[in-house]
Write a protein that holds these residues in place. Structure first.
Motif, PDB file in Angstrom:
ATOM      1  N   LEU A 148      13.890  40.119  19.738  1.00  8.49           N
ATOM      2  CA  LEU A 148      14.915  39.874  18.726  1.00  8.49           C
ATOM      3  C   LEU A 148      14.489  38.775  17.756  1.00  8.49           C
ATOM      4  O   LEU A 148      14.754  38.860  16.556  1.00  8.49           O
ATOM      5  CB  LEU A 148      16.241  39.496  19.399  1.00  8.49           C
ATOM      6  CG  LEU A 148      16.927  40.603  20.195  1.00  8.49           C
ATOM      7  CD1 LEU A 148      18.120  40.045  20.965  1.00  8.49           C
ATOM      8  CD2 LEU A 148      17.352  41.749  19.293  1.00  8.49           C
ATOM      9  N   GLY A 187      14.001  40.844  14.567  1.00 11.55           N
ATOM     10  CA  GLY A 187      15.348  40.829  14.013  1.00 11.55           C
ATOM     11  C   GLY A 187      16.297  41.627  14.885  1.00 11.55           C
ATOM     12  O   GLY A 187      15.952  42.048  15.991  1.00 11.55           O
ATOM     13  N   PRO A 188      17.521  41.826  14.401  1.00 12.16           N
ATOM     14  CA  PRO A 188      18.557  42.466  15.202  1.00 12.16           C
ATOM     15  C   PRO A 188      18.151  43.840  15.730  1.00 12.16           C
ATOM     16  O   PRO A 188      17.397  44.576  15.090  1.00 12.16           O
ATOM     17  CB  PRO A 188      19.734  42.590  14.229  1.00 12.16           C
ATOM     18  CG  PRO A 188      19.505  41.497  13.235  1.00 12.16           C
ATOM     19  CD  PRO A 188      18.015  41.422  13.074  1.00 12.16           C
ATOM     20  N   ASP A 210      25.380  40.812  15.575  1.00 13.65           N
ATOM     21  CA  ASP A 210      24.813  40.635  14.239  1.00 13.65           C
ATOM     22  C   ASP A 210      25.864  41.038  13.215  1.00 13.65           C
ATOM     23  O   ASP A 210      26.253  42.206  13.159  1.00 13.65           O
ATOM     24  CB  ASP A 210      23.559  41.491  14.081  1.00 13.65           C
ATOM     25  CG  ASP A 210      22.967  41.364  12.693  1.00 13.65           C
ATOM     26  OD1 ASP A 210      23.065  40.268  12.102  1.00 13.65           O
ATOM     27  OD2 ASP A 210      22.432  42.364  12.177  1.00 13.65           O
ATOM     28  N   ARG A 270      21.582  39.805  17.729  1.00 14.02           N
ATOM     29  CA  ARG A 270      20.566  38.938  17.124  1.00 14.02           C
ATOM     30  C   ARG A 270      20.401  37.709  17.992  1.00 14.02           C
ATOM     31  O   ARG A 270      21.306  37.305  18.729  1.00 14.02           O
ATOM     32  CB  ARG A 270      20.931  38.555  15.693  1.00 14.02           C
ATOM     33  CG  ARG A 270      22.103  37.617  15.570  1.00 14.02           C
ATOM     34  CD  ARG A 270      22.353  37.243  14.117  1.00 14.02           C
ATOM     35  NE  ARG A 270      23.463  36.299  14.010  1.00 14.02           N
ATOM     36  CZ  ARG A 270      23.921  35.850  12.868  1.00 14.02           C
ATOM     37  NH1 ARG A 270      23.381  36.255  11.730  1.00 14.02           N
ATOM     38  NH2 ARG A 270      24.916  34.984  12.846  1.00 14.02           N
TER      39      ARG A 270
END
Length: 198
Positions: free
Chosen positions: A34, A38-39, A72, A84
């Motif tokens: 993550l 990223g998410p 997120d 996230r």
């Protein structure tokens, strides 16, 4: 720099309970993914890590319980929940000295070192576009500093990094997304052994 808060830009400090919750191989791998990519959803994490979405969902809930991940907001909460990472800091030296947390601290810190080595090795071996390569840096500097000078350097770098990341986040939230990609900034600041310690 005050004595009570020598690192004002540091992320939320975690304690022994949070440390033990994170120091699990799958949870550390999920957190690393993550942070780097990223998410993601539990299903995406499961596919990437070779685990079932049931397993990743369970461990994501444990990470959420201890403040390491959150929903997120850029993804509406529908059938798939997007997660996230949330930054944290750990005083690993103190936790390594404490028998109650030593094993968990060692596992976490070894994982951090291994992850950093993996990212740097991949960067060295794969290359990138000439523009991104020219903007990248792998460097070290060595000098003789007092404790106050050393703390001043750390604080100055933290101020620059924190300000740049907050500014970029605000521009991205305002719709300036062209040409953006995830980057990783490493900054190690550590005293070298004294001659009489060697």
């Amino acid at each position: 720099m005050t004595e009570s808060n020598p690192l004002p830009f540091r992320a939320r400090a975690i304690g022994p309970e949070e440390l033990k919750a994170l120091a699990h191989p799958l949870r550390m791998a999920m957190y690393d993914y993550l942070s780097e990519h990223g998410p993601a959803t539990a299903s995406q994490l499961g596919r990437h890590l070779g685990e079932s979405s049931g397993q990743t969902s369970y461990h994501l809930r444990q990470l959420e319980k201890h403040g390491f991940v959150e929903d997120d907001p850029a993804h509406e909460r529908g059938r798939d929940r997007w997660w996230r990472s949330v930054g944290y800091s750990v005083d690993g030296r103190d936790m390594l000295r404490d028998p109650r947390t030593a094993d968990a601290a060692n596992a976490l810190l070894q994982g951090v070192v291994a992850e950093r080595a993996k990212v740097l090795q991949r960067w060295l071996s794969t290359g990138d576009t000439p523009e991104w390569e020219a903007a990248s840096l792998n460097d070290s500097s060595t000098g003789d500093l007092t404790l106050e000078e050393f703390q001043g350097v750390v604080l100055a770098v933290q101020e620059v990094v924190d300000g740049a990341l907050k500014s970029a986040k605000a521009r991205k939230a305002a719709g300036d997304t062209e040409g953006r990609r995830r980057v990783r900034l490493y900054f190690d600041a550590l005293p070298l052994p004294r001659d009489d310690d060697a």
